[in-house]
Design an enzyme around this catalytic site. Structure first.
Site, PDB file in Angstrom:
ATOM      1  N   ASP A  46       0.543  -1.323   0.221  1.00 46.32           N
ATOM      2  CA  ASP A  46       0.229   0.318   0.439  1.00 46.32           C
ATOM      3  C   ASP A  46       0.500   1.122  -0.061  1.00 46.32           C
ATOM      4  O   ASP A  46       1.678   1.735   1.092  1.00 46.32           O
ATOM      5  CB  ASP A  46      -0.819   0.193   1.512  1.00 46.32           C
ATOM      6  CG  ASP A  46      -1.940   1.288   1.233  1.00 46.32           C
ATOM      7  OD1 ASP A  46      -2.740   1.068   0.769  1.00 46.32           O
ATOM      8  OD2 ASP A  46      -0.968   2.204   1.679  1.00 46.32           O
ATOM      9  N   TYR A  51       2.770   9.709  -0.229  1.00 46.34           N
ATOM     10  CA  TYR A  51       3.611   9.503   0.476  1.00 46.34           C
ATOM     11  C   TYR A  51       5.263   9.537   0.275  1.00 46.34           C
ATOM     12  O   TYR A  51       5.930   9.395   0.918  1.00 46.34           O
ATOM     13  CB  TYR A  51       3.796   7.859   0.443  1.00 46.34           C
ATOM     14  CG  TYR A  51       2.402   7.639   1.506  1.00 46.34           C
ATOM     15  CD1 TYR A  51       1.626   8.334   1.983  1.00 46.34           C
ATOM     16  CD2 TYR A  51       2.286   6.689   1.392  1.00 46.34           C
ATOM     17  CE1 TYR A  51       0.311   7.398   2.733  1.00 46.34           C
ATOM     18  CE2 TYR A  51       0.760   5.403   2.461  1.00 46.34           C
ATOM     19  CZ  TYR A  51      -0.213   6.734   2.597  1.00 46.34           C
ATOM     20  OH  TYR A  51      -0.572   5.994   2.922  1.00 46.34           O
ATOM     21  N   LYS A  76      -2.446   6.683  -4.250  1.00 48.83           N
ATOM     22  CA  LYS A  76      -3.388   6.944  -4.326  1.00 48.83           C
ATOM     23  C   LYS A  76      -3.866   7.950  -5.186  1.00 48.83           C
ATOM     24  O   LYS A  76      -2.620   8.769  -4.625  1.00 48.83           O
ATOM     25  CB  LYS A  76      -4.290   7.304  -1.873  1.00 48.83           C
ATOM     26  CG  LYS A  76      -4.288   5.619  -1.194  1.00 48.83           C
ATOM     27  CD  LYS A  76      -4.354   6.040  -0.177  1.00 48.83           C
ATOM     28  CE  LYS A  76      -3.885   4.621   0.554  1.00 48.83           C
ATOM     29  NZ  LYS A  76      -2.602   4.415   0.439  1.00 48.83           N
ATOM     30  N   HIS A 109      -7.987   9.337  -2.154  1.00 42.44           N
ATOM     31  CA  HIS A 109      -7.148   9.441  -0.552  1.00 42.44           C
ATOM     32  C   HIS A 109      -8.197   9.801   0.248  1.00 42.44           C
ATOM     33  O   HIS A 109      -8.216   9.507   1.770  1.00 42.44           O
ATOM     34  CB  HIS A 109      -5.875  10.586  -0.506  1.00 42.44           C
ATOM     35  CG  HIS A 109      -5.095  10.060   0.600  1.00 42.44           C
ATOM     36  ND1 HIS A 109      -3.844  10.062   0.044  1.00 42.44           N
ATOM     37  CD2 HIS A 109      -5.200   9.619   1.494  1.00 42.44           C
ATOM     38  CE1 HIS A 109      -2.847   9.446   1.281  1.00 42.44           C
ATOM     39  NE2 HIS A 109      -3.225   9.285   2.811  1.00 42.44           N
TER      40      HIS A 109
END
Length: 314
Positions: A46, A51, A76, A109
């Site tokens: 994931d 990120y 996402k 997200h």
């Protein structure tokens, strides 16, 4: 290693491994961490645009030699790309970093849009996030096109309230394959999870260890979820840790869980949370629900998240 390789079937027919590897934070540590995870047997990874770990995930996958079709990769869409014209390009950029031509699951997200920008977090002269005006329903409809093009095998959402999800279901044609949300024994949200079951929407639990994360300011005085006496006691009975019980609880509920760790020992031991938790233990864990939510960026994102759900901070 006692790891059952449990999978759940999405409403698309695809299978999602019950235990995934979360890659939020510590971007520099992610390539070695994902490498360890793949070696240990994780097949569900994931990540997310925000990120900054997609390239690290892509490199680790490439070097691992694990065939792409054996992996389940989720990423996402970030808030700065909610405008329908930006969605496909955002996915393209993620695919490029991941080194793959499709993702297994593409999630929105957050329902909250930021201003269209090349900057992930566009800010005004006062340092406040610039909000966008895209409607998450229109954003989601643009994501539906990514399924048609084959770049996303499935689409879904993350951090939606019940009202937001109900509106999405009413106004779009593809039922989300998954909803990723904060869920753990201290925030069990049972009526909300039942709603997902009725609609055929799979739940992925993020922060499955609750307030473990140092960035969550609330819950510092609570003690760690994984040290909760009920979880520890159940763990002793099965020769497992409190953390492994917290993961097994999610799996017993039919959810996938995405713990994150950088250390080899923990990465491996989290995988051992894939064991069958008897019904009486699940029942005991129901009693430790504190309705406490650790992740709520409402103020920062200028969006009232979770307003009809448990654990909403006032």
């Amino acid at each position: 290693m006692a790891h059952n390789g449990t999978t759940f079937t999405l409403n698309t027919g695809a299978k999602i491994p019950a235990i995934g590897f979360g890659t939020w934070q510590d971007a520099d540590a992610q390539e070695p961490a994902v490498t360890i995870a793949l070696k240990a047997g994780y097949r569900h990874i994931d990540t997310a645009r925000i990120y900054g770990t997609e390239a690290a995930v892509g490199n680790a996958v490439k070097k691992s030699g694990v065939p792409r079709e054996e992996l389940f990769i989720t990423t996402k869409l970030w808030n700065n790309s909610h405008h329908p014209d930006d969605v496909e390009n955002a996915l393209e950029a993620s695919l490029k970093d991941l080194g793959t031509d499709y993702v297994d699951l593409y999630l929105m997200h957050w329902p909250s849009p930021f201003a269209r920008s090349d900057t992930m977090i566009p800010k005004d002269e006062n340092g406040k996030i610039k909000k966008g005006d895209s409607d998450y329903v229109d954003t989601y409809k643009a994501m539906e096109k990514c399924v048609k093009s084959g770049k996303a095998r499935a689409i879904g959402i993350s951090n939606f309230s019940k009202a937001e999800l109900e509106r999405l279901l009413k106004e779009t044609s593809v039922v989300p394959a998954a909803h990723q949300l904060e869920l753990h024994p201290y925030l069990q949200q049972s009526s909300f999870t039942e709603f997902h079951e009725e609609k055929g929407i799979h739940i992925t639990q993020y922060s499955p260890f609750g307030n473990q994360n140092e960035i969550y300011d609330s819950g510092k005085d609570l003690g760690k979820l994984m040290d909760d006496p009920v979880l520890v006691e159940i763990g002793k009975k099965h020769g497992k840790s409190g953390a492994q019980v917290a993961l097994a609880w999610g799996i017993a509920k039919g959810h996938s869980v995405i713990p994150k760790s950088k250390t080899e020992h923990r990465i491996k031991s989290n995988l051992e949370g894939d064991f069958k938790l008897p019904a009486e233990d699940v029942k005991k864990i129901a009693e430790i629900d504190k309705k406490i939510r650790f992740n709520d960026p409402s103020k920062n994102f200028q969006w009232d998240f979770y307003k009809d759900l448990d654990g909403k901070k006032n």
